[in-house]
Design a protein around this motif. Structure first.
Motif, PDB file in Angstrom:
ATOM      1  N   GLU A 175       0.865  -1.186   0.000  1.00 48.79           N
ATOM      2  CA  GLU A 175       0.000   0.000   0.000  1.00 48.79           C
ATOM      3  C   GLU A 175       0.896   1.228   0.000  1.00 48.79           C
ATOM      4  O   GLU A 175       1.642   1.461   0.948  1.00 48.79           O
ATOM      5  CB  GLU A 175      -0.914  -0.011   1.228  1.00 48.79           C
ATOM      6  N   LEU A 176       0.817   2.022  -1.057  1.00 51.12           N
ATOM      7  CA  LEU A 176       1.735   3.150  -1.231  1.00 51.12           C
ATOM      8  C   LEU A 176       1.386   4.358  -0.369  1.00 51.12           C
ATOM      9  O   LEU A 176       2.204   5.263  -0.217  1.00 51.12           O
ATOM     10  CB  LEU A 176       1.775   3.563  -2.703  1.00 51.12           C
ATOM     11  N   SER A 177       0.205   4.416   0.179  1.00 47.90           N
ATOM     12  CA  SER A 177      -0.171   5.558   1.030  1.00 47.90           C
ATOM     13  C   SER A 177      -0.844   5.038   2.301  1.00 47.90           C
ATOM     14  O   SER A 177      -1.962   5.433   2.640  1.00 47.90           O
ATOM     15  CB  SER A 177      -1.108   6.514   0.278  1.00 47.90           C
ATOM     16  N   PHE A 178      -0.153   4.144   2.989  1.00 50.49           N
ATOM     17  CA  PHE A 178      -0.732   3.445   4.136  1.00 50.49           C
ATOM     18  C   PHE A 178      -1.045   4.396   5.286  1.00 50.49           C
ATOM     19  O   PHE A 178      -2.141   4.363   5.851  1.00 50.49           O
ATOM     20  CB  PHE A 178       0.232   2.353   4.600  1.00 50.49           C
ATOM     21  N   ARG A 179      -0.104   5.251   5.634  1.00 49.64           N
ATOM     22  CA  ARG A 179      -0.313   6.149   6.772  1.00 49.64           C
ATOM     23  C   ARG A 179      -1.520   7.057   6.541  1.00 49.64           C
ATOM     24  O   ARG A 179      -2.306   7.310   7.464  1.00 49.64           O
ATOM     25  CB  ARG A 179       0.936   6.992   7.011  1.00 49.64           C
ATOM     26  N   ALA A 180      -1.670   7.541   5.315  1.00 48.53           N
ATOM     27  CA  ALA A 180      -2.764   8.466   5.013  1.00 48.53           C
ATOM     28  C   ALA A 180      -4.131   7.818   5.202  1.00 48.53           C
ATOM     29  O   ALA A 180      -5.120   8.509   5.456  1.00 48.53           O
ATOM     30  CB  ALA A 180      -2.624   8.975   3.581  1.00 48.53           C
ATOM     31  N   GLU A 181      -4.217   6.492   5.084  1.00 49.17           N
ATOM     32  CA  GLU A 181      -5.489   5.800   5.237  1.00 49.17           C
ATOM     33  C   GLU A 181      -6.041   5.910   6.656  1.00 49.17           C
ATOM     34  O   GLU A 181      -7.236   5.723   6.877  1.00 49.17           O
ATOM     35  CB  GLU A 181      -5.330   4.319   4.875  1.00 49.17           C
ATOM     36  N   PHE A 182      -5.186   6.225   7.638  1.00 49.57           N
ATOM     37  CA  PHE A 182      -5.609   6.251   9.035  1.00 49.57           C
ATOM     38  C   PHE A 182      -5.534   7.645   9.656  1.00 49.57           C
ATOM     39  O   PHE A 182      -5.834   7.806  10.842  1.00 49.57           O
ATOM     40  CB  PHE A 182      -4.746   5.286   9.855  1.00 49.57           C
ATOM     41  N   GLU A 183      -5.135   8.633   8.896  1.00 52.09           N
ATOM     42  CA  GLU A 183      -5.000   9.971   9.451  1.00 52.09           C
ATOM     43  C   GLU A 183      -6.366  10.578   9.774  1.00 52.09           C
ATOM     44  O   GLU A 183      -7.329  10.379   9.046  1.00 52.09           O
ATOM     45  CB  GLU A 183      -4.240  10.873   8.485  1.00 52.09           C
ATOM     46  N   ILE A 184      -6.426  11.317  10.876  1.00 51.08           N
ATOM     47  CA  ILE A 184      -7.626  12.047  11.286  1.00 51.08           C
ATOM     48  C   ILE A 184      -7.235  13.513  11.412  1.00 51.08           C
ATOM     49  O   ILE A 184      -6.341  13.855  12.193  1.00 51.08           O
ATOM     50  CB  ILE A 184      -8.176  11.518  12.622  1.00 51.08           C
ATOM     51  N   ALA A 185      -7.891  14.364  10.637  1.00 51.75           N
ATOM     52  CA  ALA A 185      -7.488  15.773  10.558  1.00 51.75           C
ATOM     53  C   ALA A 185      -7.459  16.439  11.935  1.00 51.75           C
ATOM     54  O   ALA A 185      -6.540  17.190  12.249  1.00 51.75           O
ATOM     55  CB  ALA A 185      -8.435  16.526   9.620  1.00 51.75           C
ATOM     56  N   LYS A 186      -8.465  16.164  12.759  1.00 49.57           N
ATOM     57  CA  LYS A 186      -8.552  16.800  14.072  1.00 49.57           C
ATOM     58  C   LYS A 186      -8.225  15.825  15.195  1.00 49.57           C
ATOM     59  O   LYS A 186      -8.725  15.954  16.309  1.00 49.57           O
ATOM     60  CB  LYS A 186      -9.946  17.395  14.271  1.00 49.57           C
ATOM     61  N   GLY A 187      -7.387  14.855  14.892  1.00 53.47           N
ATOM     62  CA  GLY A 187      -7.012  13.866  15.895  1.00 53.47           C
ATOM     63  C   GLY A 187      -6.163  14.473  16.992  1.00 53.47           C
ATOM     64  O   GLY A 187      -5.487  15.486  16.803  1.00 53.47           O
ATOM     65  N   GLY A 188      -6.197  13.835  18.154  1.00 53.99           N
ATOM     66  CA  GLY A 188      -5.411  14.315  19.282  1.00 53.99           C
ATOM     67  C   GLY A 188      -3.924  14.076  19.080  1.00 53.99           C
ATOM     68  O   GLY A 188      -3.502  13.346  18.180  1.00 53.99           O
ATOM     69  N   GLU A 189      -3.123  14.677  19.948  1.00 53.67           N
ATOM     70  CA  GLU A 189      -1.670  14.555  19.841  1.00 53.67           C
ATOM     71  C   GLU A 189      -1.211  13.113  20.004  1.00 53.67           C
ATOM     72  O   GLU A 189      -0.278  12.666  19.336  1.00 53.67           O
ATOM     73  CB  GLU A 189      -0.991  15.449  20.876  1.00 53.67           C
ATOM     74  N   GLU A 190      -1.857  12.372  20.916  1.00 56.27           N
ATOM     75  CA  GLU A 190      -1.453  10.980  21.127  1.00 56.27           C
ATOM     76  C   GLU A 190      -1.686  10.152  19.876  1.00 56.27           C
ATOM     77  O   GLU A 190      -0.846   9.326  19.491  1.00 56.27           O
ATOM     78  CB  GLU A 190      -2.227  10.362  22.303  1.00 56.27           C
ATOM     79  N   TYR A 191      -2.844  10.373  19.242  1.00 58.57           N
ATOM     80  CA  TYR A 191      -3.152   9.618  18.026  1.00 58.57           C
ATOM     81  C   TYR A 191      -2.206   9.995  16.894  1.00 58.57           C
ATOM     82  O   TYR A 191      -1.721   9.132  16.152  1.00 58.57           O
ATOM     83  CB  TYR A 191      -4.605   9.862  17.612  1.00 58.57           C
TER      84      TYR A 191
END
Length: 298
Positions: A175-191
């Motif tokens: 998967e060439l864009s694996f990290r982007a599949e789980f990103e949350i724009a307003k996610g907390g710092e821990e996430y």
């Protein structure tokens, strides 16, 4: 079709050249001791995982312990990489370097200057098949809407390895864009910190991917709940599993490229032989000599 701005593609390739470790994020065998990470084998099983305790006390100590545990599980899962995965990962790095050195040319019906994500998948898949000699294809998952999740589809690269008769077939997902599949724009710092540990390019067997999905979906649900945000159905565990772990259509990247290269321009109008019917018949037909003969309709 999955497309991406050419500037993003170039940044992606530049990032690959500057730091393979950051881009791929995996720890090859022998780099660290397995004792450095907790056992994540218990995550390989299990189905739906919307199982974060809704009534858990979110005090600072418990919250800190939760995120530390998820980070350790993530690191442990990324560590346990086999020799086959390491070889395919290295071949993928070489394929990306080749694309960067030659440049990416878009062969889609509507070409994008600098290339698109779909064409990048095609080039990587072609290199892995023709140069590295792997059984490599572009797989497309497609699932129907259900009570829990909406319908969707997803494309990724897949290799089936049969080099070890004792283990049988091994499916390796790229998967060439694996990290982007789980990103949350307003996610907390821990996430966000947890997501930063993910490789940009995932190259690994499906069992490992199943574990990662479970870890990240648990973390994502807690992140959204703590911020009192609604969890969209496209972030649910079942939806993320459907992207890579369901039965897929497997097609050769070469065939896909040939279809794209021979696709007619958008304003092309096909020449269709007109049908003769009593609704459009003009009372004449060709007699095979280039002349028309009259026909009497009774």
């Amino acid at each position: 079709m999955d497309r991406q701005n050419s500037d993003d593609i170039m940044r992606f390739l530049d990032g690959m050249a500057s730091s393979d470790d950051v881009l791929f994020g995996f720890l090859d065998e022998g780099n660290q001791s397995p004792e450095d990470f907790p056992d994540s084998g218990n995550l390989n099983g299990g189905e739906d995982t919307d199982d974060v305790d809704e009534n858990s006390n979110c005090n600072s100590e418990e919250n800190k312990a939760f995120w530390q545990e998820q980070e350790q599980l993530l690191q442990g899962t990324l560590y346990r990489t086999s020799s086959i995965e390491t070889k395919i990962r290295q071949a993928t790095k070489e394929a990306l370097r080749e694309v960067k050195s030659k440049g990416l040319h878009c062969v889609c019906r509507r070409p994008v200057a600098g290339g698109c994500r779909s064409c990048l998948r095609g080039e990587i898949s072609r290199h892995l098949r023709d140069v590295a000699c792997y059984d490599c294809v572009i797989s497309k998952s497609k699932w129907r809407s259900s009570q829990d999740i909406p319908a969707g589809e997803h494309e990724y690269i897949e290799i089936v390895d049969r080099s070890d008769p004792k283990k049988g077939e091994m499916r390796v997902v790229i998967e060439l864009s694996f990290r982007a599949e789980f990103e949350i724009a307003k996610g907390g710092e821990e996430y966000k910190r947890l997501i930063s540990r993910l490789p940009e390019v995932y190259v690994g067997k499906t069992e490992r991917l199943r574990s990662l999905i479970k870890i990240l979906c648990i973390a994502g649900k807690k992140c959204l709940r703590d911020k009192k945000m609604h969890m969209g159905p496209w972030r649910k565990h079942k939806y993320m599993q459907a992207k890579w772990l369901r039965t897929c259509d497997r097609s050769s990247s070469l065939e896909a490229a040939m279809v794209s290269e021979t696709t007619e321009p958008e304003n092309w109008v096909p020449l269709v032989k007109p049908r003769v019917s009593m609704l459009n018949y003009d009372g004449s037909f060709s007699n095979g000599m280039g002349r028309s003969a009259a026909v009497t309709v009774v």
